[in-house]
Structure formats: structure tokens, C-alpha cells
Design a protein around this motif. Sequence first.
Motif, PDB file in Angstrom:
ATOM      1  N   SER A  35      43.846  32.035  41.063  1.00  0.00           N
ATOM      2  CA  SER A  35      42.413  31.758  41.118  1.00  0.00           C
ATOM      3  C   SER A  35      41.601  33.035  40.985  1.00  0.00           C
ATOM      4  N   SER A  36      40.491  32.955  40.260  1.00  0.00           N
ATOM      5  CA  SER A  36      39.567  34.088  40.154  1.00  0.00           C
ATOM      6  C   SER A  36      38.341  33.876  41.045  1.00  0.00           C
ATOM      7  N   MET A  37      38.497  33.010  42.057  1.00  0.00           N
ATOM      8  CA  MET A  37      37.363  32.648  42.920  1.00  0.00           C
ATOM      9  C   MET A  37      36.704  33.869  43.550  1.00  0.00           C
ATOM     10  N   ASP A  38      37.513  34.833  43.993  1.00  0.00           N
ATOM     11  CA  ASP A  38      36.947  36.011  44.656  1.00  0.00           C
ATOM     12  C   ASP A  38      36.035  36.802  43.711  1.00  0.00           C
ATOM     13  N   GLU A  39      36.370  36.801  42.422  1.00  0.00           N
ATOM     14  CA  GLU A  39      35.560  37.521  41.457  1.00  0.00           C
ATOM     15  C   GLU A  39      34.205  36.851  41.234  1.00  0.00           C
ATOM     16  N   HIS A  40      34.149  35.538  41.458  1.00  0.00           N
ATOM     17  CA  HIS A  40      32.902  34.794  41.260  1.00  0.00           C
ATOM     18  C   HIS A  40      32.042  34.770  42.524  1.00  0.00           C
ATOM     19  N   ALA A  41      32.644  35.091  43.671  1.00  0.00           N
ATOM     20  CA  ALA A  41      31.943  34.950  44.955  1.00  0.00           C
ATOM     21  C   ALA A  41      30.661  35.766  44.991  1.00  0.00           C
ATOM     22  N   ARG A  42      30.670  36.944  44.382  1.00  0.00           N
ATOM     23  CA  ARG A  42      29.475  37.799  44.427  1.00  0.00           C
ATOM     24  C   ARG A  42      28.297  37.186  43.693  1.00  0.00           C
ATOM     25  N   TYR A  43      28.594  36.260  42.754  1.00  0.00           N
ATOM     26  CA  TYR A  43      27.537  35.609  41.977  1.00  0.00           C
ATOM     27  C   TYR A  43      27.151  34.253  42.553  1.00  0.00           C
ATOM     28  N   PRO A  48      31.249  31.940  33.433  1.00  0.00           N
ATOM     29  CA  PRO A  48      32.212  31.619  32.367  1.00  0.00           C
ATOM     30  C   PRO A  48      32.926  32.825  31.771  1.00  0.00           C
ATOM     31  N   GLU A  49      32.191  33.897  31.482  1.00  0.00           N
ATOM     32  CA  GLU A  49      32.817  35.068  30.866  1.00  0.00           C
ATOM     33  C   GLU A  49      33.824  35.724  31.803  1.00  0.00           C
ATOM     34  N   VAL A  50      33.499  35.772  33.074  1.00  0.00           N
ATOM     35  CA  VAL A  50      34.426  36.342  34.065  1.00  0.00           C
ATOM     36  C   VAL A  50      35.677  35.475  34.171  1.00  0.00           C
ATOM     37  N   ALA A  51      35.482  34.156  34.149  1.00  0.00           N
ATOM     38  CA  ALA A  51      36.617  33.235  34.232  1.00  0.00           C
ATOM     39  C   ALA A  51      37.549  33.405  33.035  1.00  0.00           C
ATOM     40  N   ALA A  52      36.984  33.503  31.835  1.00  0.00           N
ATOM     41  CA  ALA A  52      37.805  33.641  30.635  1.00  0.00           C
ATOM     42  C   ALA A  52      38.622  34.926  30.679  1.00  0.00           C
ATOM     43  N   ARG A  53      38.002  36.019  31.105  1.00  0.00           N
ATOM     44  CA  ARG A  53      38.717  37.295  31.182  1.00  0.00           C
ATOM     45  C   ARG A  53      39.834  37.224  32.229  1.00  0.00           C
ATOM     46  N   LEU A  59      47.483  34.788  32.683  1.00  0.00           N
ATOM     47  CA  LEU A  59      48.360  33.833  32.004  1.00  0.00           C
ATOM     48  C   LEU A  59      49.826  34.261  31.972  1.00  0.00           C
ATOM     49  N   GLN A  60      50.102  35.449  31.469  1.00  0.00           N
ATOM     50  CA  GLN A  60      51.503  35.837  31.329  1.00  0.00           C
ATOM     51  C   GLN A  60      52.226  35.919  32.667  1.00  0.00           C
ATOM     52  N   PRO A  61      51.678  36.609  33.681  1.00  0.00           N
ATOM     53  CA  PRO A  61      52.385  36.633  34.968  1.00  0.00           C
ATOM     54  C   PRO A  61      52.512  35.252  35.615  1.00  0.00           C
ATOM     55  N   SER A  62      51.540  34.380  35.367  1.00  0.00           N
ATOM     56  CA  SER A  62      51.614  33.030  35.942  1.00  0.00           C
ATOM     57  C   SER A  62      52.724  32.220  35.264  1.00  0.00           C
ATOM     58  N   ILE A  63      52.867  32.363  33.951  1.00  0.00           N
ATOM     59  CA  ILE A  63      53.940  31.668  33.237  1.00  0.00           C
ATOM     60  C   ILE A  63      55.299  32.172  33.721  1.00  0.00           C
TER      61      ILE A  63
END
Length: 354
Positions: A35-43, A48-53, A59-63
Motif C-alpha cells: 500500500s502507498s497509503m502513507d505517501e497519500h496521508a500528507r495530502y 493519482p500520480e503518486v499512486a502510479a509511481r 510491482l516487481q518485489p510484490s510479484i
Amino acid sequence: MNRTEPLVLGIETSCDETGIGIVRGRTLLSNTIASSMDEHARYGGVVPEVAARAHLEALQPSIEAALAEADVALADIDAVAVTSGPGLAGALMVGVGAAKALAVSLEKPLYAVNHLVGHIAADILDADAEPLEYPTVALLVSGGHTSLLLVRDLTSDVEMLGETMDDAAGEAFDKVARLLGLPYPGGPQIDRAALEGDPKAIPFPRGLSRASDMAAHRYDFSFSGLKTAVARWVEQRQAAGQEVPVADVAASFREAVVDVLVTKALNACRDYDVPRLLLGGGVIANKRLRDVALERGEAAGVTVRIPPLSLCTDNGAMIAALAAELIMSGHEPSTLAFGADSTLPVTEIHVAPS
């Protein structure tokens, strides 16, 4: 390809969770979520752009983690599945691109599937539950979607009965939490604050529930007006120099949301003579929603099904499960011509070859 118990790797990147899941038929082998939730918390919400990045990085480590947990190799996979929509366009593109590359490199079939129907498929992976019966009514509640569906067949016949006309329930929780000075994400914070509050303290409105609304919007949802009502109530207290009872506001707001969700879902069960209701989506983690749905469902003679909470949030396992059902039902894979579709209709369960 094994069509009896296909080994499927699913990729989910519709919002802020990078989900990789692996199933064999209807058996869950791994469910990895970054999850990238912590990165979005400040906003105070998903960017969307932060989520895509974040998806690109995860992706690779999750796979690799999912394969290790499932104890399988990429070469063992029978098919690759991916969410093609609905969701955030940029986030979807990352998953779609990765899935296409993976399928081509492995020379495996690719299934592009619907995110919302995937939430229904998550129920299939509950090893302790009875097989899902049809038809069933499904209430999907998340940060981006609030939808009421009639599922006659998971792989071929799903009908949208109603959906949110403005804010989704999860989005309303985030906005009200911000009004009350609570951190993001708002759902768990509202739930926590509401424990000490009185759900009857403030009579907040129930959106699209008046008799005049029911003809055209019997199964639709609207939480924007509720959010505005909370904001005005809080502003009036502050303007009068009075303390804002956060617990009472949280409890009363939560009760209004839960009341509308459960009432409309049970209305659909009664109207369509379906004694089954399936709950899905991240907001199902809200304990009050689960409790009220179970209590009122029992009183109405409706069996309420709730998948394990780990499968209610966005995840790759539900995408893999839906693709496995499609394979076992004889559906052909998608071609590489499909793209990310942020408004993919729920009736398009998977992007079939043209």
C-alpha cells in the motif's frame, strides 16, 4: 492450459494498493499487498500520480513475494489476470502494462477483468464458506466506489442496480474525518471516534431516501449532501464558540451512512426476491456496517456473506480468482488490444476477444 484448476497470477493496481495474488482454481495460495497509503496521508487523499509511481516501484518485489509465498515459479503459471478498470487511469496503466509484458514473455494467456466483479469473486476464496449461490445481491463499498449489483452469474451476468452519484462512502469518511481534525484514512479514524459517541445525537440526513427520490434513485447513493450537513453543523458549533463533540458527530455520521447502505441493499434483496446479500470493498472493515447488515439481514430473512477482511480491500487474489472462474467456465482470454478503462462498466466482466 489447465482449465480444471488453473494456476493464475492476478495484478491489481486500480487505486493505491499494489495487489498480487495467486490462486489455483478456487484455492488461495498468496495475497501480497503493497500500500502507498502513507505517501497519500500528507495530502488527505489519494493522488493519482503518486499512486502510479508507487505501483511502478512495488510491482516487481510484490510479484516476487507472491511467488515465494505460493511456492511456485513464473513458469508454472497457467494465466495472467489484471484489472483493466474501473479505477484511476494512470494507476491502471501500470498494472495493464506489466500484465501484458508478463503474459507475452511467458507466452501465457491474459485475462483483463473488471475490478468491481473481482470484489465479488473474493468470496469464492473463503475456504470456510459455503459455495456462492446465484442470484445474489452484492453491496460493494470502498473509497472510490459504492455500488449495488445483482449477480445472476459471476462470469456472464452482472447487473448494476445502483451506484454513487457523487462521493463514494469511503470518500465521505475521509472528508468528514478531515472536518473533525482526524488523520487519513478517515474510515478507521471515524470508527474509532464513534465508539464513544451517540449515533442518535445528531439527525444527519439519509441521502436519496425520501419518497420523492425512490422512484428514480431507489438503489442509488449520494453522500455529498451528508458531508455538507456535517460541515455546516460543525461550523455552526464553532461559530457559536461551542465545543464540537467529535465522538457524537462521528457516530451520527457513521450511522447515517450505514443506514442508507443497508436499507437500499435489503430493498434490492426484497424487490428481486433474493435472500442473499454479499458485502465487499474496503469500507466493509467498518464494524458497525457489518453488525447492522448481519442484524437487519437476519430480521429480513436474508443471509449476509462477508469475505475475510484481507480479501475485502483491493487485492490481486480477487482478480486471479475471477480469471480462474472465467477459465473454468470456458471463456477465452483477452487479446493485447485492450487498455486501461477508468469507466469500465460492470456488465463487462472481462474484456473478451473481439
